[in-house]
Design an enzyme around this catalytic site. Structure first.
Site, PDB file in Angstrom:
ATOM      1  N   LYS A  14      -8.493  32.070  28.233  1.00 16.53           N
ATOM      2  CA  LYS A  14      -7.167  32.404  28.784  1.00 16.53           C
ATOM      3  C   LYS A  14      -7.057  32.056  30.272  1.00 16.53           C
ATOM      4  O   LYS A  14      -5.985  31.664  30.738  1.00 16.53           O
ATOM      5  CB  LYS A  14      -6.856  33.881  28.564  1.00 16.53           C
ATOM      6  CG  LYS A  14      -6.650  34.259  27.089  1.00 16.53           C
ATOM      7  CD  LYS A  14      -6.299  35.736  26.970  1.00 16.53           C
ATOM      8  CE  LYS A  14      -6.622  36.312  25.616  1.00 16.53           C
ATOM      9  NZ  LYS A  14      -5.770  35.900  24.534  1.00 16.53           N
ATOM     10  N   GLU A  68      -3.482  41.209  34.681  1.00 16.41           N
ATOM     11  CA  GLU A  68      -2.157  40.692  34.362  1.00 16.41           C
ATOM     12  C   GLU A  68      -1.171  41.847  34.398  1.00 16.41           C
ATOM     13  O   GLU A  68      -1.509  42.966  33.988  1.00 16.41           O
ATOM     14  CB  GLU A  68      -2.211  40.101  32.941  1.00 16.41           C
ATOM     15  CG  GLU A  68      -1.211  39.032  32.666  1.00 16.41           C
ATOM     16  CD  GLU A  68      -1.470  38.344  31.332  1.00 16.41           C
ATOM     17  OE1 GLU A  68      -1.980  37.218  31.329  1.00 16.41           O
ATOM     18  OE2 GLU A  68      -1.158  38.937  30.279  1.00 16.41           O
ATOM     19  N   HIS A  92      -2.209  45.182  18.741  1.00 17.56           N
ATOM     20  CA  HIS A  92      -1.890  43.860  19.299  1.00 17.56           C
ATOM     21  C   HIS A  92      -2.086  42.750  18.279  1.00 17.56           C
ATOM     22  O   HIS A  92      -2.267  41.586  18.645  1.00 17.56           O
ATOM     23  CB  HIS A  92      -2.726  43.544  20.552  1.00 17.56           C
ATOM     24  CG  HIS A  92      -2.563  44.558  21.637  1.00 17.56           C
ATOM     25  ND1 HIS A  92      -1.348  44.857  22.211  1.00 17.56           N
ATOM     26  CD2 HIS A  92      -3.464  45.351  22.249  1.00 17.56           C
ATOM     27  CE1 HIS A  92      -1.513  45.780  23.131  1.00 17.56           C
ATOM     28  NE2 HIS A  92      -2.781  46.120  23.168  1.00 17.56           N
ATOM     29  N   ARG A 148      -4.853  25.757  16.722  1.00 13.88           N
ATOM     30  CA  ARG A 148      -5.150  25.718  15.280  1.00 13.88           C
ATOM     31  C   ARG A 148      -3.882  26.025  14.511  1.00 13.88           C
ATOM     32  O   ARG A 148      -2.853  26.318  15.112  1.00 13.88           O
ATOM     33  CB  ARG A 148      -6.188  26.781  14.935  1.00 13.88           C
ATOM     34  CG  ARG A 148      -5.700  28.144  15.423  1.00 13.88           C
ATOM     35  CD  ARG A 148      -6.492  29.295  14.903  1.00 13.88           C
ATOM     36  NE  ARG A 148      -6.343  30.469  15.722  1.00 13.88           N
ATOM     37  CZ  ARG A 148      -5.344  31.345  15.671  1.00 13.88           C
ATOM     38  NH1 ARG A 148      -4.355  31.165  14.808  1.00 13.88           N
ATOM     39  NH2 ARG A 148      -5.298  32.404  16.462  1.00 13.88           N
TER      40      ARG A 148
HETATM   41  P1  ADP Z   1      -4.988  37.705  21.714  1.00 14.13           P
HETATM   42  O1  ADP Z   1      -5.468  36.343  22.108  1.00 14.13           O
HETATM   43  O2  ADP Z   1      -6.086  38.694  21.637  1.00 14.13           O
HETATM   44  O3  ADP Z   1      -4.100  37.696  20.511  1.00 14.13           O
HETATM   45  P2  ADP Z   1      -2.695  37.734  23.500  1.00 14.13           P
HETATM   46  O4  ADP Z   1      -2.818  37.449  24.950  1.00 14.13           O
HETATM   47  O5  ADP Z   1      -2.193  36.635  22.633  1.00 14.13           O
HETATM   48  O6  ADP Z   1      -4.103  38.227  22.946  1.00 14.13           O
HETATM   49  O7  ADP Z   1      -1.796  39.023  23.307  1.00 14.13           O
HETATM   50  C1  ADP Z   1      -1.660  39.693  22.058  1.00 14.13           C
HETATM   51  C2  ADP Z   1      -0.591  40.770  22.184  1.00 14.13           C
HETATM   52  O8  ADP Z   1      -0.960  41.702  23.222  1.00 14.13           O
HETATM   53  C3  ADP Z   1       0.783  40.255  22.605  1.00 14.13           C
HETATM   54  O9  ADP Z   1       1.550  39.798  21.514  1.00 14.13           O
HETATM   55  C4  ADP Z   1       1.376  41.511  23.218  1.00 14.13           C
HETATM   56  O10 ADP Z   1       1.801  42.419  22.229  1.00 14.13           O
HETATM   57  C5  ADP Z   1       0.183  42.123  23.934  1.00 14.13           C
HETATM   58  N1  ADP Z   1       0.099  41.644  25.354  1.00 14.13           N
HETATM   59  C6  ADP Z   1      -0.692  40.666  25.838  1.00 14.13           C
HETATM   60  N2  ADP Z   1      -0.507  40.504  27.167  1.00 14.13           N
HETATM   61  C7  ADP Z   1       0.443  41.382  27.540  1.00 14.13           C
HETATM   62  C8  ADP Z   1       1.081  41.694  28.779  1.00 14.13           C
HETATM   63  N3  ADP Z   1       0.756  41.084  29.905  1.00 14.13           N
HETATM   64  N4  ADP Z   1       2.025  42.672  28.774  1.00 14.13           N
HETATM   65  C9  ADP Z   1       2.348  43.337  27.637  1.00 14.13           C
HETATM   66  N5  ADP Z   1       1.784  43.091  26.440  1.00 14.13           N
HETATM   67  C10 ADP Z   1       0.835  42.122  26.374  1.00 14.13           C
END
Ligand code: ADP
Length: 524
Positions: free
Chosen positions: A126, A210, A245, A302
């Site tokens: 990330k 973040e 999540h 993917r």
């Molecule tokens: P992963 O790679 O583990 O799936 P992501 O970064 O794609 O993680 O985030 C998955 C979920 O976590 C998002 O869809 C959201 O619900 C929550 N999330 C991630 N980052 C944030 C953020 N900065 N603020 C609020 N919710 C977040």
């Protein structure tokens, strides 16, 4: 039948599918249609799985734990070479986003049905992804674009970002490796815990900070790109209904995007692909805040679990396109020709118990009779009588519906769920029914906090809501009227007594005054 890719720059006649469950079977189906021979692999736990039976060849690859079977990249590459395959399709999960595996596949002279190892490396982490898109006008969530481990530095950054904030693992995935910090006093300990959790879970302790976006919606853009710099976006999927999540219900298109926002997000996603020289199918994930500002989260390099909803609304076979891109064919789709056709919703049917915090459940699938009929698709990895192994993801199947518009898709999903006969472990089926009945969902007023806000486990599932609560809109009658009609049309049954808009009985005999609503429902 000769392979459809026989004359491509990198011909693919035979593919090894390095996966299991519903996605292995899904890939097999397209490969068969394209005339590509298939080699399946299976662990001891998957001996009876349908993907084993449906492949042209199938080979045991070791004991049940994935570290001893599906994650043994070198053995899989060796098997692919021994069997005369030209390609490996990794599916999702397992080795699908492992850049070292992708590199080993390339070095063995095989084609990975996916992006290059270089793009995977650029987007696999990330923090690296944030750095890679700098300079491409991609809005980022306010935060750091480098790992943070020093508590003093973290405190300074945190005060600049504001609270609440998230500590995220750079190597995180699958909703794991995130910690919310509400106050400065919590930061020190949370940072320490997040670093040790990240190194235990991902073998990499790098974490970053973040801003925690309040009540966001998860909107992701599907991309397809060829070797020659041509990339298109295949619109969005909304995946805001999540537990831990992780997504449970996905749909396309999103109920909250208009044409301009869709275009802006689509074009931003294409720039992300350009930033890493991307080829093949990929997904750019964004968070959309309450003011309709969107922020780049990450790119998934993917095929996604939820790809079928995109297939439904575009009429495209994404796995076919993946094979074509992997073989080096040019992409013949043009952005201006692409259209959204209707609405599609997917429910993940997981062996987990919504009455018990969605914890995994186990057992034998005593009864498994999926629904059929118009606009219903089931992508499954299981059949009646099979035991659900403990070793893997609890996803059993995906129920996907497609209809002319969103309300009709919701009604169709309810009808399909009513038809579904499933007995054995607890699953998310009745949770899916509950979601379809919530007025917040029906009216498109929801965000990633939907489950936390509305769902009360057994209390929600075992106490049926009166119909006027389950579908009521704030003021106009038309929405409940439309839902009543949709349900009546699809289920050939009327609502319970007492519903404010007493229903019609059948498609051919709409209630007085309801024909306009009926028309709107079935015409996109
Ligand atoms: P992963 O790679 O583990 O799936 P992501 O970064 O794609 O993680 O985030 C998955 C979920 O976590 C998002 O869809 C959201 O619900 C929550 N999330 C991630 N980052 C944030 C953020 N900065 N603020 C609020 N919710 C977040």
């Amino acid at each position: 039948m000769p392979s459809a890719l026989a004359h491509a720059p990198r011909p693919i006649h035979k593919v090894l599918i390095a996966n299991r469950g519903e996605i292995a079977w899904r890939i097999l189906r397209t490969a068969r249609e394209m005339g590509i021979e298939t080699v399946a692999v299976f662990s001891e736990a998957d001996r009876m799985a349908p993907h084993v039976r449906h492949a042209d060849w199938a080979f045991p690859i070791g004991p049940a734990p994935s570290s001893a079977s599906y994650l043994r990249g070198e053995s899989l590459i060796r098997l692919a070479l021994e069997q005369g395959c030209q390609a490996i399709h990794p599916g999702y999960g397992f080795l699908s986003e492992n850049a070292a595996f992708a590199k080993a596949v390339e070095e063995a002279g095989l084609v990975l049905v996916g992006p290059s190892s270089r793009s995977m490396e650029a987007m696999g982490n990330k923090v690296a992804a944030k750095q890679a898109v700098a300079g491409y006008e991609i809005p980022l969530v306010p935060g750091t674009d480098h790992p943070v481990s020093d508590p003093v530095q973290a405190a300074e950054i945190a005060q600049a970002i504001g609270f609440p904030l998230l500590i995220k693992a750079a190597a995180g995935g699958g909703g794991k490796g995130m910690r919310i910090v509400n106050r400065l006093e919590e930061l020190h300990e949370s940072l320490h815990l997040a670093i040790s959790e990240a190194s235990n879970a991902f073998g990499d302790g790098a974490v970053f900070l973040e801003k925690y976006i309040a009540n966001p919606r998860h909107i992701e853009i599907q991309l397809m790109a060829d070797d020659y710099g041509h990339t298109v976006y295949l619109f969005e999927r909304e995946c805001s209904i999540q537990r831990r999540h992780q997504k449970l219900v996905e749909e396309a298109p999103s109920s909250c995007l208009d044409t301009d926002l869709r275009k802006a997000m689509g074009e931003a996603a294409v720039r992300v692909a350009q930033a890493c020289g991307y080829r093949n199918a990929g997904t750019v994930e964004f968070l959309l805040d309450q003011d309709n500002r969107f922020y780049f989260l990450e790119m998934n390099t993917r095929l996604q679990v939820e790809h079928p909803v995109t297939e439904c609304i575009t009429g495209l076979d994404l796995v076919r396109l993946q094979f074509e891109m992997a073989a080096g064919l040019p992409l013949t789709l043009h952005q201006e020709d692409l259209r959204i056709n209707g609405h599609s919703i997917e429910l993940r049917i997981c062996a987990e118990d919504p009455r018990n915090q969605f914890l995994p459940d186990l057992g034998k699938l005593i009864r498994f009779q999926p629904p059929q009929g118009p606009g219903v698709r089931l992508d499954s990895g299981y059949e009646e009588g099979m035991d659900i192994p403990v070793h893997y993801d609890p996803l059993l199947a995906k129920l996907i519906v497609h209809a002319p518009n969103r309300l009709a898709a919701i009604a169709r999903m309810k009808r399909a769920l009513d038809e579904f006969e499933l007995a054995g472990p607890a699953t998310t089926l009745d949770f899916g029914r509950w979601v379809m009945e919530q007025s917040a969902f029906v009216e498109g007023r929801f965000d990633t906090g939907f489950i936390a806000q509305y769902f009360r486990g057994a209390e929600s599932l075992d106490t049926p809501l009166p119909p006027w609560e389950s579908t009521a809109s704030e003021s106009p009658l038309s929405l409940s009227e439309e839902i009543a009609i949709a349900t009546a049309v699809l289920q050939h049954q009327s609502f319970s007594q007492g519903h404010p808009s007493t229903p019609v009985q059948s498609q051919s005999n709409p209630a007085p005054g309801a024909s306009d609503a009926w028309q709107r429902l079935w015409n996109p």
